[in-house]
Design a protein around this motif. Structure first.
Motif, short mmCIF file in Angstrom:
data_model
loop_
_atom_site.label_atom_id
_atom_site.label_comp_id
_atom_site.label_asym_id
_atom_site.label_seq_id
_atom_site.Cartn_x
_atom_site.Cartn_y
_atom_site.Cartn_z
N GLN A 82 0.83 -1.21 0.00
CA GLN A 82 0.00 0.00 0.00
C GLN A 82 0.86 1.26 0.00
N ALA A 83 1.95 1.22 0.77
CA ALA A 83 2.85 2.38 0.83
C ALA A 83 3.50 2.62 -0.52
N ASN A 89 1.64 7.16 -6.47
CA ASN A 89 0.61 8.18 -6.69
C ASN A 89 1.13 9.58 -6.37
N TYR A 90 1.88 9.69 -5.27
CA TYR A 90 2.42 11.00 -4.88
C TYR A 90 3.41 11.50 -5.93
N GLN A 94 3.32 14.94 -8.13
CA GLN A 94 4.40 15.94 -8.19
C GLN A 94 4.56 16.54 -9.59
N ASN A 95 4.16 15.76 -10.59
CA ASN A 95 4.29 16.26 -11.96
C ASN A 95 3.26 17.34 -12.27
N ASN A 96 2.26 17.46 -11.40
CA ASN A 96 1.19 18.42 -11.66
C ASN A 96 1.07 19.50 -10.59
N VAL A 97 2.09 19.68 -9.76
CA VAL A 97 2.03 20.70 -8.69
C VAL A 97 2.10 22.10 -9.30
N ARG A 98 1.50 23.05 -8.56
CA ARG A 98 1.47 24.42 -9.05
C ARG A 98 2.51 25.30 -8.40
N ASN A 99 3.05 24.83 -7.25
CA ASN A 99 4.06 25.66 -6.58
C ASN A 99 4.96 24.77 -5.71
N ASN A 107 6.33 15.74 -1.15
CA ASN A 107 7.63 15.11 -0.89
C ASN A 107 7.70 14.56 0.54
N LYS A 108 7.12 15.30 1.49
CA LYS A 108 7.09 14.85 2.88
C LYS A 108 6.24 13.58 3.02
N GLU A 109 5.13 13.52 2.28
CA GLU A 109 4.29 12.32 2.30
C GLU A 109 5.05 11.12 1.75
N ILE A 110 5.82 11.38 0.68
CA ILE A 110 6.62 10.30 0.11
C ILE A 110 7.65 9.81 1.12
N GLU A 111 8.31 10.76 1.81
CA GLU A 111 9.32 10.38 2.82
C GLU A 111 8.68 9.60 3.96
#
Length: 253
Positions: A82-83, A89-90, A94-99, A107-111
């Motif tokens: 699941q992780a 997914n995260y 990231q490829n669609n972030v606006r800022n 990135n923190k969620e990924i870490e």
């Protein structure tokens, strides 16, 4: 109830009761001798049966612990999967972030998920090591149980052989003992049984030989010997507490 009936049917004299006690002692001594042939076998069989029960319980507990560890292993593996999905997914997000703030948050969620994976994998290694240890314990207990089962089978076969060989004698002696008991009242039988439990070799009734108690070999006074020969009352050795009877094989005076 049964004893009251037997004493009511036949009124045995005290001398007859004492002689019946002596006969009962001789019969019980013969049964004791047969039981001596068994030696420690009955206890050894019981000990092995108890040990096998303990080993089976231990094996059942080990299996339950292994099952629990396997369940935890499956649970941790699902968490890792699941992780990994969440990390994928995260990274896609990231490829669609606006800022930069959204990028850092993702990135923190990924870490965090990566730490969860690291912790889960650490637990998986611990579970694997524990399962390995439990399986070693299982093999040891299973091997011991198989050895004890072989020992128990041999001991039981030996004991059953002795019992089968001596069964006719024991049956005959038991019948003789019941006939002797039918002449003795409950109070006297209870005293006899109590003395048998408390003295060496189970000798509750002994004869007087060479003016001495046949149980403890202490000298019996002449007048007391006269009372014993008359058989009008039960005489107890004042030293060892055994019931004294006249030696039927000795010449009457």
């Amino acid at each position: 109830m049964a004893t009251q009936k037997k004493t009511a049917e036949v009124d045995y004299s005290m001398q007859e009761k004492i002689l019946a006690l002596y006969d009962l002692q001789k019969i019980d001594s013969k049964i004791d001798e047969i039981n001596k042939v068994k030696g420690e076998l009955p206890l050894e069989v019981q000990d092995l049966e108890d040990e096998l029960t303990g080993l089976k319980t231990r094996i059942d507990n080990i299996n339950a612990e292994i099952e629990e560890l396997n369940t935890l292993t499956k649970q941790r593996k699902r968490e890792v999967d699941q992780a990994k999905i969440m990390i994928a997914n995260y990274k896609e997000q990231q490829n669609n972030v606006r800022n930069n703030r959204e990028f850092d948050a993702i990135n923190k969620e990924i870490e965090y998920q990566e730490l969860e994976i690291e912790l889960a994998e650490k637990r998986l290694k611990e579970y694997a090591a524990a399962v390995k240890g439990k399986k070693a314990q299982y093999e040891e207990a299973d091997s011991a149980m198989k050895e004890r089962a072989i020992d128990l089978s041999a001991k039981k076969a030996e004991l059953e052989g002795i019992e089968a060989e001596t069964a006719p004698q024991v049956e005959e002696y038991t019948a003789q003992a019941e006939r002797a008991k039918s002449k003795i009242d409950d109070r006297l039988l209870a005293a006899y049984d109590r003395i048998r439990r408390n003295v060496r070799n189970g000798l509750a009734v002994v004869t007087v030989k060479r003016d001495a108690c046949g149980g403890c070999f202490n000298r019996i006074p002449p007048q007391r010997q006269v009372d014993i020969r008359q058989g009008k009352k039960v005489i107890i050795c004042e030293y060892c507490g055994r019931i004294l009877v006249a030696d039927p094989d000795s010449a009457e005076e």
